[in-house]
Design a protein around this motif. Structure first.
Motif, PDB file in Angstrom:
ATOM      1  N   THR A  79       1.191  -1.243  -0.219  1.00 46.29           N
ATOM      2  CA  THR A  79       0.028  -0.128   0.182  1.00 46.29           C
ATOM      3  C   THR A  79       1.079   0.930  -0.066  1.00 46.29           C
ATOM      4  OG1 THR A  79      -1.643   1.442   0.891  1.00 46.29           O
ATOM      5  CG2 THR A  79      -0.958  -0.122   2.237  1.00 46.29           C
ATOM      6  N   LEU A 104       0.563   3.501   2.187  1.00 46.29           N
ATOM      7  CA  LEU A 104       0.369   4.626   3.314  1.00 46.29           C
ATOM      8  C   LEU A 104       1.500   4.320   3.809  1.00 46.29           C
ATOM      9  CD1 LEU A 104      -1.367   6.310   5.439  1.00 46.29           C
ATOM     10  CD2 LEU A 104      -2.467   4.192   5.959  1.00 46.29           C
ATOM     11  N   SER A 145       4.890   5.753   6.993  1.00 38.86           N
ATOM     12  CA  SER A 145       4.857   6.824   7.652  1.00 38.86           C
ATOM     13  C   SER A 145       6.234   7.844   7.913  1.00 38.86           C
ATOM     14  CB  SER A 145       5.548   5.736   9.276  1.00 38.86           C
ATOM     15  OG  SER A 145       4.573   5.203   9.521  1.00 38.86           O
ATOM     16  N   ASP A 162       4.408  13.655   0.476  1.00 39.15           N
ATOM     17  CA  ASP A 162       3.199  12.946  -0.069  1.00 39.15           C
ATOM     18  C   ASP A 162       2.511  12.931  -1.618  1.00 39.15           C
ATOM     19  OD1 ASP A 162       0.595  12.246   1.636  1.00 39.15           O
ATOM     20  OD2 ASP A 162       0.018  13.792   1.093  1.00 39.15           O
ATOM     21  N   THR A 172       0.827   7.905   0.624  1.00 40.36           N
ATOM     22  CA  THR A 172       0.119   9.225   1.762  1.00 40.36           C
ATOM     23  C   THR A 172       1.461   9.073   3.140  1.00 40.36           C
ATOM     24  OG1 THR A 172      -2.017   8.354   0.309  1.00 40.36           O
ATOM     25  CG2 THR A 172      -1.843   8.952   2.870  1.00 40.36           C
ATOM     26  N   LYS A 194       2.258   9.499   6.446  1.00 39.83           N
ATOM     27  CA  LYS A 194       1.942   9.869   7.871  1.00 39.83           C
ATOM     28  C   LYS A 194       3.206  10.444   8.739  1.00 39.83           C
ATOM     29  CE  LYS A 194       0.955   6.111   9.086  1.00 39.83           C
ATOM     30  NZ  LYS A 194       0.135   4.786   9.634  1.00 39.83           N
ATOM     31  N   ASN A 243       1.097   9.405  14.178  1.00 36.56           N
ATOM     32  CA  ASN A 243       1.661   8.174  14.369  1.00 36.56           C
ATOM     33  C   ASN A 243       1.370   7.932  16.094  1.00 36.56           C
ATOM     34  OD1 ASN A 243       1.197   7.831  11.985  1.00 36.56           O
ATOM     35  ND2 ASN A 243       3.243   7.605  11.825  1.00 36.56           N
ATOM     36  N   GLU A 303       3.053   3.451  15.145  1.00 35.60           N
ATOM     37  CA  GLU A 303       2.340   3.278  13.783  1.00 35.60           C
ATOM     38  C   GLU A 303       1.686   2.142  13.771  1.00 35.60           C
ATOM     39  OE1 GLU A 303       6.652   2.687  13.037  1.00 35.60           O
ATOM     40  OE2 GLU A 303       5.407   4.265  14.369  1.00 35.60           O
TER      41      GLU A 303
END
Length: 461
Positions: free
Chosen positions: A234, A236, A238, A290, A312, A314, A319, A336
């Motif tokens: 994915t 997503l 950190s 991002d 994406t 974070k 987190n 996270e």
């Protein structure tokens, strides 16, 4: 004059030569054995020389005892001729009937190469069985490219009655006759990656031959197609955490090149691609990354395909969660991955209420406590009632299984010792019935008490 001579000859021949037995129609299964017979009779004083021939479908196959050169095969058929003074017997014996033997048979008698007598025509009907090599399964090509027409063929020898060919999917397909010699069943598919390695089975049966059930299998299909590409990870991730992206592919033939593209472009120092080319590692993603689109393209000799993932990011503040206890000043940090750091562990998803397990335990505890509270008065009530009942009735003292009963007695003095008397103490022991003892009462005299009236002190010994 010539016509008269011919008529006279035929009349003379017909009067002196006739068929006693002629071949008849017969139906036989292929590989079986059958015989066709002609018997001709003539007058005993007839000295003419006759030749007899077998004919199949208007072509002569044997003369007297000789078979045509191209048909000589003793495992197939033979001919026999026997002559007597008044008849000729001509046999056509099939040792093993072939499918090709199906046809119309006739025997003719010649004199000086002129036909003088013809038998009736007999039809040999053969229930034909395809050769052992059938059915044959073939493909139109050895290698197919995605989108090509794939033609599968199931071929058998054409027979009477015709065989039934069927693919294992049970669908109805048209059997076509090729050159009147073979029956062919075909199947059309469109080449795609799912057909790579596909095999199909064709079965051959015949309603008139119950034991005929054969099949063949096509060779596994080889389908060439361009790569199918996916990135299972994915987007997503950190901030500050390394991230890996794998370009997962399936292709035939194998992928020859991987290409990674980032939009907006990343600096070469921000990522690395391994030696195989299908893994990209992002070193230190930050908030500026991002929305970055990462695209992997895989290529082989058939073509290329691509897939993309959008990052994406974070942040750490999103987190990490810190929970402080005002009582113990205990700090619990969550990363996270929703796991606590430090010596104390807990979940960062704090339940707004009690869990189902806790509620069930509380309910069970309340029920047990209620039962105890109810049972205590009942217990005391039963105990008091028992005491009152016991006091109102005769007290029953249970006798022990073994008990002792002491007994004293005095032994009379001997004539010479009237100034002294022996006093004995003995006891009896009663044992229950299940005890294995010889006597119910035992007497012990180990201690004697000597009583003398004139003595101031009495002793026991």
């Amino acid at each position: 004059m010539l016509l008269l001579m011919i008529i006279t000859f035929l009349l003379r021949s017909s009067n002196s030569l006739v068929f006693y037995k002629q071949p008849l129609n017969v139906t036989i299964k292929a590989m079986g054995t059958v015989s066709l017979t002609c018997i001709a009779e003539y007058e005993t004083n007839n000295k003419r020389q006759y030749d007899i021939k077998w004919k199949k479908d208007e072509e002569y196959i044997a003369t007297n005892g000789d078979i045509r050169d191209d048909l000589v095969d003793t495992s197939h058929f033979i001919v026999t001729v026997s002559r007597s003074i008044s008849e000729i017997t001509f046999n056509l014996v099939f040792i093993s009937v072939w499918n090709s033997d199906r046809g119309i048979y006739q025997c003719d008698i010649f004199e000086s190469n002129v036909v003088v007598l013809e038998s009736n025509k007999a039809f040999l009907d053969v229930i034909q069985i395809p050769d052992d090599k059938y059915p044959l399964c073939t493909e139109s090509k050895d290698v197919y490219t995605e989108g090509d027409d794939v033609m599968l063929f199931c071929v058998s020898e054409y027979t009477e009655p015709p065989v039934t060919l069927r693919w294992n999917d049970g669908a109805t397909h048209v059997v076509e006759i090729v050159d009147g010699e073979s029956a062919r069943l075909q199947k059309r598919l469109i080449a795609n990656p799912e057909l790579h390695g596909y095999k199909d089975v064709c079965s051959m049966t015949n309603v008139q031959i119950s034991d005929l059930n054969r099949n063949c299998t096509t060779q596994p299909l080889t389908i060439y197609y361009k790569p199918r590409v996916s990135i299972p990870q994915t987007g997503l991730i950190s901030a500050g955490k390394q991230a890996f992206f794998i370009c997962d592919t399936t292709a035939n033939p194998a992928v020859t090149r991987y290409t990674w593209l980032t939009l907006p472009p990343l600096d070469n120092k921000e990522y690395n691609i391994d030696n195989t080319g299908h893994i990209l590692m992002l070193y230190n993603p930050t908030m500026k990354h991002d929305g970055t689109i990462i695209t992997c393209t895989a290529e082989n000799q058939i073509g290329s395909s691509s897939t993309s993932v959008t990052l994406t990011i974070k942040s750490d503040t999103q987190n990490d969660v810190t929970v402080k206890s005002t009582k113990d000043s205990v700090i619990i940090d969550y990363n996270e991955n929703n796991k606590s750091l430090g010596n104390n562990t807990a979940s960062n998803e704090i339940s707004p209420g009690l869990s189902t397990d806790v509620i069930v335990i509380i309910i069970v505890a309340c029920v047990v406590l209620l039962v105890i509270i109810v049972m205590i008065p009942v217990y005391y009530y039963c105990l008091c009632s028992r005491n009152i009942t016991t006091n109102q009735t005769t007290t029953i003292v249970h006798q022990p299984e073994v008990y002792f009963e002491p007994r004293d007695r005095m032994t009379l003095p001997l004539p010479r010792t009237r100034d002294a008397a022996i006093w004995r103490r003995s006891f009896a022991a009663q044992a229950p019935d299940d005890k294995e003892v010889d006597a119910m009462y035992l007497e012990i005299q180990s201690n004697h008490y000597i009583y003398a009236a004139t003595s101031r002190s009495n002793t026991m010994r």
